[in-house]
Design a protein around this motif. Structure first.
Motif, PDB file in Angstrom:
ATOM      1  N   VAL A  60      -0.239  -5.585 -27.473  1.00  0.00           N
ATOM      2  CA  VAL A  60      -0.683  -4.986 -26.219  1.00  0.00           C
ATOM      3  C   VAL A  60      -1.096  -6.094 -25.248  1.00  0.00           C
ATOM      4  O   VAL A  60      -1.904  -6.966 -25.584  1.00  0.00           O
ATOM      5  CB  VAL A  60      -1.860  -4.024 -26.456  1.00  0.00           C
ATOM      6  N   GLU A  61      -0.571  -6.050 -24.033  1.00  0.00           N
ATOM      7  CA  GLU A  61      -0.872  -7.077 -23.050  1.00  0.00           C
ATOM      8  C   GLU A  61      -1.926  -6.649 -22.045  1.00  0.00           C
ATOM      9  O   GLU A  61      -2.587  -7.501 -21.447  1.00  0.00           O
ATOM     10  CB  GLU A  61       0.410  -7.480 -22.320  1.00  0.00           C
ATOM     11  N   THR A  62      -2.081  -5.337 -21.837  1.00  0.00           N
ATOM     12  CA  THR A  62      -3.031  -4.859 -20.831  1.00  0.00           C
ATOM     13  C   THR A  62      -3.770  -3.640 -21.338  1.00  0.00           C
ATOM     14  O   THR A  62      -3.153  -2.698 -21.855  1.00  0.00           O
ATOM     15  CB  THR A  62      -2.321  -4.507 -19.508  1.00  0.00           C
ATOM     16  N   MET A  63      -5.085  -3.660 -21.171  1.00  0.00           N
ATOM     17  CA  MET A  63      -5.939  -2.507 -21.431  1.00  0.00           C
ATOM     18  C   MET A  63      -6.313  -1.921 -20.069  1.00  0.00           C
ATOM     19  O   MET A  63      -6.990  -2.556 -19.272  1.00  0.00           O
ATOM     20  CB  MET A  63      -7.203  -2.935 -22.173  1.00  0.00           C
ATOM     21  N   PHE A  64      -5.847  -0.706 -19.796  1.00  0.00           N
ATOM     22  CA  PHE A  64      -6.176  -0.033 -18.542  1.00  0.00           C
ATOM     23  C   PHE A  64      -7.429   0.813 -18.752  1.00  0.00           C
ATOM     24  O   PHE A  64      -7.513   1.585 -19.718  1.00  0.00           O
ATOM     25  CB  PHE A  64      -5.010   0.834 -18.087  1.00  0.00           C
ATOM     26  N   THR A  65      -8.387   0.707 -17.831  1.00  0.00           N
ATOM     27  CA  THR A  65      -9.672   1.344 -18.076  1.00  0.00           C
ATOM     28  C   THR A  65     -10.436   1.561 -16.786  1.00  0.00           C
ATOM     29  O   THR A  65     -10.050   1.057 -15.710  1.00  0.00           O
ATOM     30  CB  THR A  65     -10.516   0.472 -19.045  1.00  0.00           C
ATOM     31  N   LEU A  66     -11.500   2.336 -16.875  1.00  0.00           N
ATOM     32  CA  LEU A  66     -12.536   2.416 -15.856  1.00  0.00           C
ATOM     33  C   LEU A  66     -13.855   2.257 -16.599  1.00  0.00           C
ATOM     34  O   LEU A  66     -14.103   2.953 -17.573  1.00  0.00           O
ATOM     35  CB  LEU A  66     -12.478   3.754 -15.109  1.00  0.00           C
ATOM     36  N   SER A  67     -14.670   1.353 -16.144  1.00  0.00           N
ATOM     37  CA  SER A  67     -15.821   0.904 -16.924  1.00  0.00           C
ATOM     38  C   SER A  67     -16.737   2.045 -17.349  1.00  0.00           C
ATOM     39  O   SER A  67     -17.062   2.929 -16.557  1.00  0.00           O
ATOM     40  CB  SER A  67     -16.623  -0.123 -16.121  1.00  0.00           C
ATOM     41  N   GLY A  68     -17.126   2.008 -18.614  1.00  0.00           N
ATOM     42  CA  GLY A  68     -18.063   2.991 -19.149  1.00  0.00           C
ATOM     43  C   GLY A  68     -18.796   2.428 -20.345  1.00  0.00           C
ATOM     44  O   GLY A  68     -18.210   1.735 -21.191  1.00  0.00           O
ATOM     45  N   GLY A  69     -20.099   2.684 -20.429  1.00  0.00           N
ATOM     46  CA  GLY A  69     -20.936   2.065 -21.450  1.00  0.00           C
ATOM     47  C   GLY A  69     -20.543   2.389 -22.874  1.00  0.00           C
ATOM     48  O   GLY A  69     -20.760   1.573 -23.779  1.00  0.00           O
ATOM     49  N   THR A 110       3.631   1.760 -18.434  1.00  0.00           N
ATOM     50  CA  THR A 110       3.856   0.563 -19.243  1.00  0.00           C
ATOM     51  C   THR A 110       4.732   0.902 -20.444  1.00  0.00           C
ATOM     52  O   THR A 110       5.682   0.175 -20.772  1.00  0.00           O
ATOM     53  CB  THR A 110       2.518  -0.030 -19.711  1.00  0.00           C
ATOM     54  N   ALA A 111       4.419   2.004 -21.108  1.00  0.00           N
ATOM     55  CA  ALA A 111       5.213   2.423 -22.262  1.00  0.00           C
ATOM     56  C   ALA A 111       6.647   2.730 -21.864  1.00  0.00           C
ATOM     57  O   ALA A 111       7.599   2.370 -22.568  1.00  0.00           O
ATOM     58  CB  ALA A 111       4.576   3.649 -22.915  1.00  0.00           C
ATOM     59  N   ARG A 112       6.840   3.366 -20.734  1.00  0.00           N
ATOM     60  CA  ARG A 112       8.180   3.758 -20.306  1.00  0.00           C
ATOM     61  C   ARG A 112       9.004   2.565 -19.839  1.00  0.00           C
ATOM     62  O   ARG A 112      10.233   2.571 -19.955  1.00  0.00           O
ATOM     63  CB  ARG A 112       8.086   4.812 -19.193  1.00  0.00           C
ATOM     64  N   LEU A 113       8.355   1.555 -19.297  1.00  0.00           N
ATOM     65  CA  LEU A 113       9.086   0.393 -18.803  1.00  0.00           C
ATOM     66  C   LEU A 113       9.350  -0.644 -19.891  1.00  0.00           C
ATOM     67  O   LEU A 113      10.381  -1.321 -19.882  1.00  0.00           O
ATOM     68  CB  LEU A 113       8.311  -0.254 -17.653  1.00  0.00           C
ATOM     69  N   THR A 114       8.399  -0.789 -20.818  1.00  0.00           N
ATOM     70  CA  THR A 114       8.529  -1.822 -21.859  1.00  0.00           C
ATOM     71  C   THR A 114       9.030  -1.277 -23.180  1.00  0.00           C
ATOM     72  O   THR A 114       9.419  -2.050 -24.057  1.00  0.00           O
ATOM     73  CB  THR A 114       7.182  -2.507 -22.107  1.00  0.00           C
ATOM     74  N   ARG A 115       8.964   0.046 -23.350  1.00  0.00           N
ATOM     75  CA  ARG A 115       9.343   0.726 -24.599  1.00  0.00           C
ATOM     76  C   ARG A 115       8.456   0.294 -25.764  1.00  0.00           C
ATOM     77  O   ARG A 115       8.883   0.298 -26.917  1.00  0.00           O
ATOM     78  CB  ARG A 115      10.832   0.524 -24.890  1.00  0.00           C
ATOM     79  N   CYS A 144      14.701   1.598 -14.466  1.00  0.00           N
ATOM     80  CA  CYS A 144      14.180   1.159 -13.170  1.00  0.00           C
ATOM     81  C   CYS A 144      13.735   2.322 -12.297  1.00  0.00           C
ATOM     82  O   CYS A 144      13.476   2.141 -11.107  1.00  0.00           O
ATOM     83  CB  CYS A 144      15.228   0.329 -12.439  1.00  0.00           C
ATOM     84  N   TRP A 145      13.645   3.505 -12.869  1.00  0.00           N
ATOM     85  CA  TRP A 145      13.239   4.701 -12.115  1.00  0.00           C
ATOM     86  C   TRP A 145      12.091   5.366 -12.849  1.00  0.00           C
ATOM     87  O   TRP A 145      12.143   5.555 -14.071  1.00  0.00           O
ATOM     88  CB  TRP A 145      14.414   5.667 -11.980  1.00  0.00           C
ATOM     89  N   ALA A 182       4.717  -5.161 -15.534  1.00  0.00           N
ATOM     90  CA  ALA A 182       5.839  -5.193 -16.480  1.00  0.00           C
ATOM     91  C   ALA A 182       7.054  -5.923 -15.921  1.00  0.00           C
ATOM     92  O   ALA A 182       7.818  -6.522 -16.677  1.00  0.00           O
ATOM     93  CB  ALA A 182       6.231  -3.768 -16.876  1.00  0.00           C
ATOM     94  N   ARG A 183       7.243  -5.865 -14.601  1.00  0.00           N
ATOM     95  CA  ARG A 183       8.411  -6.486 -13.966  1.00  0.00           C
ATOM     96  C   ARG A 183       7.926  -7.410 -12.839  1.00  0.00           C
ATOM     97  O   ARG A 183       8.083  -7.106 -11.645  1.00  0.00           O
ATOM     98  CB  ARG A 183       9.352  -5.414 -13.412  1.00  0.00           C
ATOM     99  N   PRO A 184       7.301  -8.527 -13.185  1.00  0.00           N
ATOM    100  CA  PRO A 184       6.638  -9.360 -12.170  1.00  0.00           C
ATOM    101  C   PRO A 184       7.565  -9.939 -11.120  1.00  0.00           C
ATOM    102  O   PRO A 184       7.112 -10.248 -10.006  1.00  0.00           O
ATOM    103  CB  PRO A 184       5.973 -10.464 -12.997  1.00  0.00           C
ATOM    104  N   SER A 185       8.851 -10.086 -11.413  1.00  0.00           N
ATOM    105  CA  SER A 185       9.759 -10.693 -10.437  1.00  0.00           C
ATOM    106  C   SER A 185      10.567  -9.666  -9.651  1.00  0.00           C
ATOM    107  O   SER A 185      11.334 -10.041  -8.747  1.00  0.00           O
ATOM    108  CB  SER A 185      10.715 -11.658 -11.147  1.00  0.00           C
ATOM    109  N   ALA A 186      10.419  -8.387  -9.966  1.00  0.00           N
ATOM    110  CA  ALA A 186      11.226  -7.351  -9.324  1.00  0.00           C
ATOM    111  C   ALA A 186      10.491  -6.738  -8.140  1.00  0.00           C
ATOM    112  O   ALA A 186       9.261  -6.766  -8.048  1.00  0.00           O
ATOM    113  CB  ALA A 186      11.566  -6.254 -10.337  1.00  0.00           C
ATOM    114  N   GLN A 187      11.260  -6.176  -7.218  1.00  0.00           N
ATOM    115  CA  GLN A 187      10.659  -5.327  -6.194  1.00  0.00           C
ATOM    116  C   GLN A 187      10.072  -4.089  -6.863  1.00  0.00           C
ATOM    117  O   GLN A 187      10.669  -3.532  -7.789  1.00  0.00           O
ATOM    118  CB  GLN A 187      11.707  -4.882  -5.179  1.00  0.00           C
ATOM    119  N   VAL A 188       8.914  -3.662  -6.398  1.00  0.00           N
ATOM    120  CA  VAL A 188       8.325  -2.406  -6.851  1.00  0.00           C
ATOM    121  C   VAL A 188       8.084  -1.554  -5.614  1.00  0.00           C
ATOM    122  O   VAL A 188       7.361  -1.962  -4.690  1.00  0.00           O
ATOM    123  CB  VAL A 188       7.005  -2.622  -7.619  1.00  0.00           C
ATOM    124  N   VAL A 189       8.705  -0.377  -5.600  1.00  0.00           N
ATOM    125  CA  VAL A 189       8.638   0.516  -4.453  1.00  0.00           C
ATOM    126  C   VAL A 189       8.056   1.846  -4.901  1.00  0.00           C
ATOM    127  O   VAL A 189       8.583   2.478  -5.824  1.00  0.00           O
ATOM    128  CB  VAL A 189      10.034   0.752  -3.837  1.00  0.00           C
TER     129      VAL A 189
END
Length: 560
Positions: free
Chosen positions: A19-28, A76-81, A417-418, A440-447
């Protein structure tokens, strides 16, 4: 590093799964998970709330709403599988994430959601945000459980990741009592992560499908998102090209055959589904998007191919079906077709007719894609966007009427890509998806394509794009209404209610106030230059296009 508490134990297992990223909103309730990911505080502290992570530690990326955290993990799951990870604090943190988890359920996205939970030592006494959460999530997850305790925590987390990733993929929820996370660490779980078992399809079932293809004269191959998620995009394309099968692509299978491919007939899907005598659907459910599996007025034979037996349609009388690893399945089905003597030449006239219908549909759109109408016709936006999109651009749709045009007129040139909300149709996915796509795609356009209604559900997370340095181009189709509801309601009742939004609302100023950039576009000749400025800016940038509120996406009523 020596494990200090339960958070360290869980993070050690999370690392093992890459796992490269933990997505969160801070909570005790979940502080130890952050502490386990961050490790020791560097000299001078950390600024900006972002913890980049190392090669071993997941990046801690905090957002402004828990739904965004789950949507980002799902994208992330859908783009990186690979499984995405969201960490939600107890109670409202978890319940705020339910729509994201449900979206992952309907999309078959492998997502692990770790939730905080009130301490076991105070359970039943009314601790802050005490809620038995797994029963709420059980209907929309593959597994919803509470970790057994410090001694089982590593094994519980490992099982969560394995369950999410096993076909048919989907979300998993695991909450952990607060005192188990803060308390002494339990044992780590040693050993390697085993390779997934092989999933060959039944050869006899494939032989029956091959016989159906031999007998057919007007077959259509439908490719859905699970073709991408199962890593079968190359095998699917090879199968279609070998048999010269007309292809309709849905979801993340868009791009398996690139835009302009002679076998891609998505733009002629109405004619294809109306006149087909055999429809082979691979990696997609036979739901409302595919007429519930009824084609050719109910006369066409239907074959369903899926990544797992549980996904085969129970409500359709199938002429054939098979389940298994879709890459192997396509290869084995091609071999079965060769053995059965299937001749692609038998479909040549049919395929040529659908190709002509596709070209006619594309030609019929030329004027609208270049429309000089004022107010702006929504299609002019897509005409201008097509001129500046790279082949590897990630295009995200979050909206109703405005994004429906994208589903028809944006043809990816590569698979994966969709992104759109999928069959659950939950608006508000956009900013979370955009965050994930940029990582997930640092060099690609993201729209990110936003309806103005959908923009109101998640636009505050443009702040997250800014704080974490994630440039994304956002385009709002601003018709001042919930267009997907307004026009049908007028058709049914002769009036509409609860469907109006503020005309010309300055969504661009919202993004600018949050530290990004943007502009309002009210004339068709301003769209192209504004898009180029957005892509060149290198910052989160919103192009707010005022469109004609009286133009509605032309919908079919047949369900196909």
């Amino acid at each position: 590093m020596t494990a200090r508490h339960g958070g360290d134990t869980a993070i050690a297992e999370i690392r093992r799964h890459g796992v490269e990223t933990m997505f969160t909103l801070s909570g005790g309730h979940v502080f130890p998970l952050y502490d386990g990911a961050v490790g020791e505080e560097p000299a001078g502290g950390r600024a900006g709330g972002t913890v980049p992570g190392t090669a071993a530690d997941p990046r801690v990326l905090d957002v402004r709403h828990e739904q965004t955290a789950v949507f980002a993990a799902e994208a992330t799951a859908r783009l990186t599988r690979r499984p995405g990870l969201a960490v939600l604090t107890a109670g409202p943190g978890v319940t705020n994430g339910v729509s994201g988890i449900t979206t992952a359920h309907f999309n078959g996205s492998p997502v692990v959601v770790l939730g905080g939970r009130a301490p076991l030592g105070r359970w039943g006494q009314g601790a802050l945000q005490e809620l038995d959460q797994p029963p709420l999530l059980a209907p929309v997850t593959k597994m919803a459980e509470t970790a057994g305790g410090p001694d089982t925590l590593a094994a519980d987390v490992a099982r969560a990741f394995a369950t999410a990733a096993a076909p048919h993929r989907g979300p998993v929820f695991l909450d952990v009592h607060m005192d188990h996370l803060f308390g002494p660490a339990g044992p780590a779980r040693p050993g390697e992560i085993p390779d997934p078992p092989e999933r060959p399809a039944d050869p006899e079932r494939l032989a029956r499908v091959a016989a159906l293809l031999k007998a057919a004269r007007r077959p259509v191959l439908v490719l859905g998102s699970d073709v991408w998620m199962d890593g079968a995009e190359t095998a699917a394309r090879a199968f279609a090209e070998e048999l010269r099968l007309p292809v309709v692509a849905n979801g993340q299978a868009r791009g398996v055959l690139p835009a302009g491919h002679e076998l891609l007939v998505t733009r002629a899907r109405g004619a294809a589904f109306r006149d087909a005598d055999l429809v082979v659907v691979a990696g997609a459910p036979l739901d409302f998007r595919l007429g519930y599996g009824s084609f050719g007025g109910g006369t066409a034979k239907v074959v369903h191919l899926a990544d797992a037996p549980s996904q085969l349609a129970p409500h359709v009388r199938l002429a054939g079906s098979a389940a298994g690893d879709l890459s192997l399945l396509f290869a084995d089905l091609a071999a079965a077709c060769a053995k059965a003597g299937v001749s692609p030449s038998a479909y040549a006239h049919w395929a040529e007719g659908l190709r002509d219908a596709t070209h006619a549909a594309i030609a019929g759109d030329v004027d609208l894609l270049a429309s000089g109408a004022d107010p702006i016709h929504p299609l002019r936006i897509y005409g201008e966007l097509s001129k500046v999109l790279d082949d590897d651009a990630v295009v995200i749709g979050d909206g109703g009427d405005f994004v429906s045009y994208a589903g028809r007129y944006v043809e990816p040139r590569r698979p994966g890509c969709w992104l759109d909300p999928g069959p659950y149709g939950c608006l508000g996915t956009g900013l979370g998806y955009a965050i994930a796509a940029r990582l997930a795609r640092p060099s690609a356009q993201v729209v990110l394509l936003l309806g103005d209604g959908a923009a109101g559900l998640s636009l505050m997370d443009a702040d997250s794009l800014v704080r974490h340095g994630l440039p994304v181009v956002m385009i709002v189709g601003n018709n001042g209404s919930w267009g997907l509801e307004k026009h049908p309601m007028r058709m049914l009742y002769g009036y509409d209610v609860a469907a109006e939004l503020q005309p010309r609302c300055r969504y661009d100023e919202v993004v600018k106030a949050l530290g990004g950039a943007g502009e309002l576009v009210a004339r068709p000749d301003e769209i192209g230059p504004a898009l180029r400025r957005a892509f060149d800016s290198g910052v989160p940038y919103l192009v707010n296009v005022v469109t004609d509120p009286d133009v509605a996406y032309p919908r079919q009523t047949t369900g196909v």
